[in-house]
Scaffold this motif. Sequence first.
Motif, mmCIF file in Angstrom:
data_model
loop_
_atom_site.group_PDB
_atom_site.id
_atom_site.type_symbol
_atom_site.label_atom_id
_atom_site.label_comp_id
_atom_site.label_asym_id
_atom_site.label_seq_id
_atom_site.Cartn_x
_atom_site.Cartn_y
_atom_site.Cartn_z
ATOM 1 N N GLU A 144 0.821 -1.213 0.000
ATOM 2 C CA GLU A 144 0.000 0.000 0.000
ATOM 3 C C GLU A 144 0.857 1.266 0.000
ATOM 4 N N TYR A 145 2.164 1.102 -0.140
ATOM 5 C CA TYR A 145 3.072 2.239 -0.092
ATOM 6 C C TYR A 145 3.698 2.431 -1.470
ATOM 7 N N PRO A 146 3.132 3.335 -2.304
ATOM 8 C CA PRO A 146 3.621 3.475 -3.685
ATOM 9 C C PRO A 146 5.077 3.887 -3.783
ATOM 10 N N GLN A 147 5.593 4.630 -2.773
ATOM 11 C CA GLN A 147 6.981 5.068 -2.821
ATOM 12 C C GLN A 147 7.945 4.048 -2.208
ATOM 13 N N LEU A 148 7.408 3.041 -1.544
ATOM 14 C CA LEU A 148 8.251 2.070 -0.853
ATOM 15 C C LEU A 148 7.944 0.671 -1.368
ATOM 16 N N THR A 149 8.897 0.094 -2.068
ATOM 17 C CA THR A 149 8.751 -1.237 -2.641
ATOM 18 C C THR A 149 9.991 -2.056 -2.333
ATOM 19 N N ALA A 150 9.992 -3.285 -2.785
ATOM 20 C CA ALA A 150 11.153 -4.147 -2.602
ATOM 21 C C ALA A 150 12.394 -3.540 -3.236
ATOM 22 N N ASP A 151 12.211 -2.736 -4.300
ATOM 23 C CA ASP A 151 13.335 -2.192 -5.058
ATOM 24 C C ASP A 151 13.782 -0.808 -4.601
ATOM 25 N N THR A 152 13.161 -0.279 -3.553
ATOM 26 C CA THR A 152 13.582 1.020 -3.026
ATOM 27 C C THR A 152 14.998 0.917 -2.468
ATOM 28 N N TRP A 153 15.880 1.822 -2.890
ATOM 29 C CA TRP A 153 17.256 1.801 -2.400
ATOM 30 C C TRP A 153 17.334 2.486 -1.044
ATOM 31 N N VAL A 154 18.031 1.850 -0.108
ATOM 32 C CA VAL A 154 18.148 2.366 1.251
ATOM 33 C C VAL A 154 19.602 2.361 1.687
ATOM 34 N N ALA A 155 19.894 3.189 2.688
ATOM 35 C CA ALA A 155 21.226 3.238 3.302
ATOM 36 C C ALA A 155 21.095 2.788 4.749
ATOM 37 N N VAL A 156 21.941 1.861 5.168
ATOM 38 C CA VAL A 156 21.880 1.270 6.503
ATOM 39 C C VAL A 156 23.222 1.480 7.194
ATOM 40 N N SER A 157 23.192 1.983 8.423
ATOM 41 C CA SER A 157 24.447 2.273 9.113
ATOM 42 C C SER A 157 24.274 2.148 10.619
ATOM 43 N N GLU A 158 25.392 2.285 11.319
ATOM 44 C CA GLU A 158 25.351 2.298 12.776
ATOM 45 C C GLU A 158 24.704 3.598 13.255
ATOM 46 N N PRO A 159 23.992 3.565 14.372
ATOM 47 C CA PRO A 159 23.426 4.820 14.903
ATOM 48 C C PRO A 159 24.544 5.770 15.315
ATOM 49 N N ARG A 160 24.284 7.046 15.195
ATOM 50 C CA ARG A 160 25.229 8.072 15.608
ATOM 51 C C ARG A 160 24.586 8.903 16.718
ATOM 52 N N HIS A 161 25.392 9.299 17.684
ATOM 53 C CA HIS A 161 24.894 10.202 18.728
ATOM 54 C C HIS A 161 24.998 11.619 18.205
ATOM 55 N N ILE A 162 23.865 12.267 18.036
ATOM 56 C CA ILE A 162 23.820 13.603 17.456
ATOM 57 C C ILE A 162 23.636 14.629 18.574
ATOM 58 N N GLN A 163 24.536 15.596 18.625
ATOM 59 C CA GLN A 163 24.484 16.614 19.683
ATOM 60 C C GLN A 163 23.685 17.843 19.272
ATOM 61 N N GLY A 164 23.571 18.091 17.977
ATOM 62 C CA GLY A 164 22.820 19.245 17.503
ATOM 63 C C GLY A 164 22.566 19.116 16.012
ATOM 64 N N GLU A 165 21.454 19.708 15.546
ATOM 65 C CA GLU A 165 21.100 19.643 14.129
ATOM 66 C C GLU A 165 20.767 21.040 13.627
ATOM 67 N N TYR A 166 21.242 21.351 12.416
ATOM 68 C CA TYR A 166 21.091 22.671 11.827
ATOM 69 C C TYR A 166 20.577 22.543 10.397
ATOM 70 N N ARG A 167 19.744 23.466 10.002
ATOM 71 C CA ARG A 167 19.294 23.531 8.605
ATOM 72 C C ARG A 167 19.833 24.807 7.983
ATOM 73 N N MET A 168 20.642 24.648 6.943
ATOM 74 C CA MET A 168 21.245 25.775 6.253
ATOM 75 C C MET A 168 20.658 25.858 4.842
ATOM 76 N N VAL A 169 20.338 27.072 4.417
ATOM 77 C CA VAL A 169 19.751 27.283 3.095
ATOM 78 C C VAL A 169 20.844 27.743 2.138
ATOM 79 N N VAL A 170 20.995 26.996 1.037
ATOM 80 C CA VAL A 170 22.016 27.312 0.043
ATOM 81 C C VAL A 170 21.330 27.715 -1.263
ATOM 82 N N VAL A 171 21.698 28.867 -1.791
ATOM 83 C CA VAL A 171 21.154 29.346 -3.059
ATOM 84 C C VAL A 171 22.313 29.774 -3.952
ATOM 85 N N ASP A 172 22.397 29.171 -5.130
ATOM 86 C CA ASP A 172 23.475 29.456 -6.079
ATOM 87 C C ASP A 172 24.844 29.414 -5.413
#
Length: 255
Positions: A144-172
């Motif tokens: 029932e998930y059109p965007q998620l199928t057997a062929d969807t490519w995924v990245a799997v890794s060890e969990p990371r402890h994140i101390q802070g997250e930032y969103r930066m806007v880049v234009v040109d």
Amino acid sequence: MHWVIQNNLFNERGFRDLVQVLERGGIPHTLVKVIPFDGGVEPFVDVPGPVVIMGSLTLTRYARKRGWTPGAFLNDQFDFRIWREHLGEHLLNADAHVCRFADVPERQGPFFIRPCLDDKAFSGMVTTWEDFHRWREDVLAVQEYPQLTADTWVAVSEPRHIQGEYRMVVVDGRVVTGTRYKLGARVFASPEVEPGVWAFAQRMADRWGPDRAYALDVFMHQHQPYVGEINTLNAAGFYAYDVGKMVAAIEDMTF
């Protein structure tokens, strides 16, 4: 530039700030509701010249269908596999195992998984093999998930402890504004961005970018900055970044 803004999506201060910036600047804009399933908009928008949208991925696909320029800044470069080619060790999960959703191998202990594409097939998460295996069986059985199928490519890794997250806007190629949106596990939107984070984001933008405009998420891990994600600017949350600076930078673009 005519701005088309989805009015039934953003439930945050940034949405109100965006509308106020456009109104104060006399910048033409239309608030629309995205129609479920068929992906149209109400009211219908038919204007000459450049059009840029801010809204869901459904609206970005509609913009592409209509042939709006720039419409949404979204192309096939918004892909973890391509990020890794260009950013290498600066990517938080540079050592991730990439495979099809159906082929994720059994792992011991908690692990992190995310889709490679910025298509919202599912949200990146930390899970266990037992929970993931059960969820994957359900997804593949029900389909029932059109965007998620057997062929969807995924990245799997060890969990990371994140101390802070930032969103930066880049234009040109230039970092024009940013926000800290998470401190540890707590959502903490603030316009304050440390100089080191800003400088790192600009170095990454100088190195490579997926499109003329995008949202670059910087994560602090072990007190060092890494690129955590690269998101479509048109569908990314504002948090507390300076919306006026984002609008000004987009308005200065030529097409």
